[in-house]
Design a protein around this motif. Structure first.
Motif, PDB file in Angstrom:
ATOM      1  N   PHE A 267       0.829  -1.634   0.185  1.00  0.00           N
ATOM      2  CA  PHE A 267       0.362   0.257  -0.133  1.00  0.00           C
ATOM      3  C   PHE A 267       1.128   1.320   0.268  1.00  0.00           C
ATOM      4  O   PHE A 267       1.921   1.176   1.460  1.00  0.00           O
TER       5      PHE A 267
ATOM      6  N   ASP B  86      -6.534  -7.720  -4.315  1.00  0.00           N
ATOM      7  CA  ASP B  86      -6.430  -6.817  -5.352  1.00  0.00           C
ATOM      8  C   ASP B  86      -7.456  -6.890  -6.159  1.00  0.00           C
ATOM      9  O   ASP B  86      -7.338  -5.981  -7.113  1.00  0.00           O
TER      10      ASP B  86
ATOM     11  N   ARG C  77      -2.749   0.300  -3.695  1.00  0.00           N
ATOM     12  CA  ARG C  77      -2.291   0.149  -3.872  1.00  0.00           C
ATOM     13  C   ARG C  77      -0.819   0.388  -5.207  1.00  0.00           C
ATOM     14  O   ARG C  77      -1.092   0.922  -5.856  1.00  0.00           O
TER      15      ARG C  77
END
Length: 401
Positions: free
Chosen positions: A123, A205, A394
């Motif tokens: 992140f 994700d 991210r």
């Protein structure tokens, strides 16, 4: 002669480097065992007939301040000056640095050019500042709206303190600190320190995550409308929301069609997600709920153009029994809606009373794809008559041209 020219060239380079450092006001100081901190000023009241005597919520934040014998503040380990009300959207990167002609800072670190947090579990935490860990004294002092740095103000202008307290930060932990109005009637103020956990969770994700808070002041929703901000852009959030609300999600296929009656993603028209209860004292992290990044039937697995709508309903109401086409802003706190699409600066073409925030999906040029869509982690926070969004993303591959 050649050696002399080389010496002159090196000297000029050194002078240029010093000039650059001076112009950018770099505030880098090595911190051993840092904590990572982001601070928001949620005192969003405006000067109305009922609040004309309230002080302008404009501050200097000082961590571990130093004082002289008279009690005047002379410095601090960390200074967040010109601290203004927060923006509706807090992006996943420090967008304010170099993009503003004003000293007003909508968050800390915001425009401050300081050491920031590293990447944690993939992140991007560049919007969090490194600060000392441990027990810290933190002060929020009122300051006038001018361009004079706090420490250079006249002595009597540095003694109007709103908050003077102690917080405790763990080493390498991530924190969000909120300056809040606790009670709308008594005008009590305070802080809420939240230790974030998103970077410790096994988040996918391919899912978009969001959690919700209602940090409104006690008594706000019951207060007379004349005491509240009448900005029409707040729409259904203007009067606040009730103590407990259920939250429903609708996903729309195409943000090129700016209408809440446009086609929705199958299974995502008024889908119940979670509930939120007003609380401006608990530091507990609200659980994250999620929806699939590739839920749309029009996606190709690389890019999607869908957008999100969140309806807040009191228990007993939902999308089937709500006057969905109503454009009135006065819902008596029973219903409020926020639309998340494009950059949050547009309006829907259909009659609607939803406030606007940016899309939770990030579309950027990454690798060979322009654009490519990425999932994010988001927080939606209701404070009195406003709703705010913080987005975390991210790290993604740089573009290939």
């Amino acid at each position: 002669m050649k050696n002399q020219r080389i010496k002159i060239y090196i000297a000029l380079l050194s002078i240029c480097a010093l000039c650059i450092i001076g112009c950018t006001k770099v505030e880098y100081t090595e911190i051993k065992e840092p904590a990572y901190l982001r601070v928001f000023n949620n005192l969003n009241y405006v000067q109305t007939l009922g609040s004309k005597d309230d002080k302008v919520p404009y501050f200097c934040m000082l961590i571990n301040p130093t004082m002289d014998a008279t009690g005047e503040i002379t410095g601090a380990e960390v200074i967040g000056d010109f601290f203004d009300k927060r923006d509706a959207y807090a992006p996943p990167y420090p967008s304010h640095i170099g993009n503003s002609t004003s000293l007003d800072n909508p968050e800390y670190p915001g425009k401050r050019n300081v050491l920031v947090a590293p990447m944690l579990n993939g992140f991007d935490l560049s919007s969090w500042a490194q600060v000392p860990s441990g027990s810290l004294r933190i002060v929020f002092a009122y300051r006038p709206k001018n361009t004079v740095p706090f420490l250079q103000l006249e002595s009597h202008l540095k003694k109007d303190i709103l908050i003077d307290t102690v917080i405790n930060l763990g080493s390498k932990e991530v924190y969000t600190l909120h300056l809040l109005q606790k009670d709308f009637v008594t005008k009590e103020h305070g802080l809420l320190l939240r230790e974030e956990n998103f970077h410790k969770l096994p988040l996918s994700d391919s899912l978009v995550y969001v959690n919700f808070y209602n940090m409104s002041a006690k008594g706000f929703v019951e207060a007379d409308a004349s005491l509240k901000d009448g900005d029409y852009r707040l729409r259904s959030f203007m009067g606040g929301i009730k103590e407990e609300m259920n939250i429903f999600l609708s996903l729309y296929e195409d943000q090129g069609v700016l209408s809440h009656i446009a086609p929705t993603v199958p299974g995502y028209k008024g889908k119940y997600m979670t509930r939120v209860v007003r609380n401006n004292s608990s530091s507990t992290v609200a659980p994250y709920v999620s929806f699939p990044l590739w839920a749309s039937s029009k996606t190709n697995g690389i890019q999607t153009n869908m957008w999100q709508r969140f309806d807040f309903f009191v228990p007993g109401m939902d999308i089937t029994n709500n006057p969905i086409h109503s454009t009135t802003s006065n819902t008596e706190g029973n219903w409020a809606v926020v639309n998340c699409l494009l950059n949050g600066k547009v309006n829907l073409t259909s009659p609607d009373n939803g406030t606007m925030l940016p899309n939770m999906l990030v579309n950027v040029h990454s690798g060979i794809h322009n654009p490519r869509t990425f999932a994010t982690v988001n927080t939606l926070e209701v404070v009195n008559g406003r709703i705010y969004m913080t987005t975390i993303q991210r790290k993604f591959a740089p573009p290939i041209y």
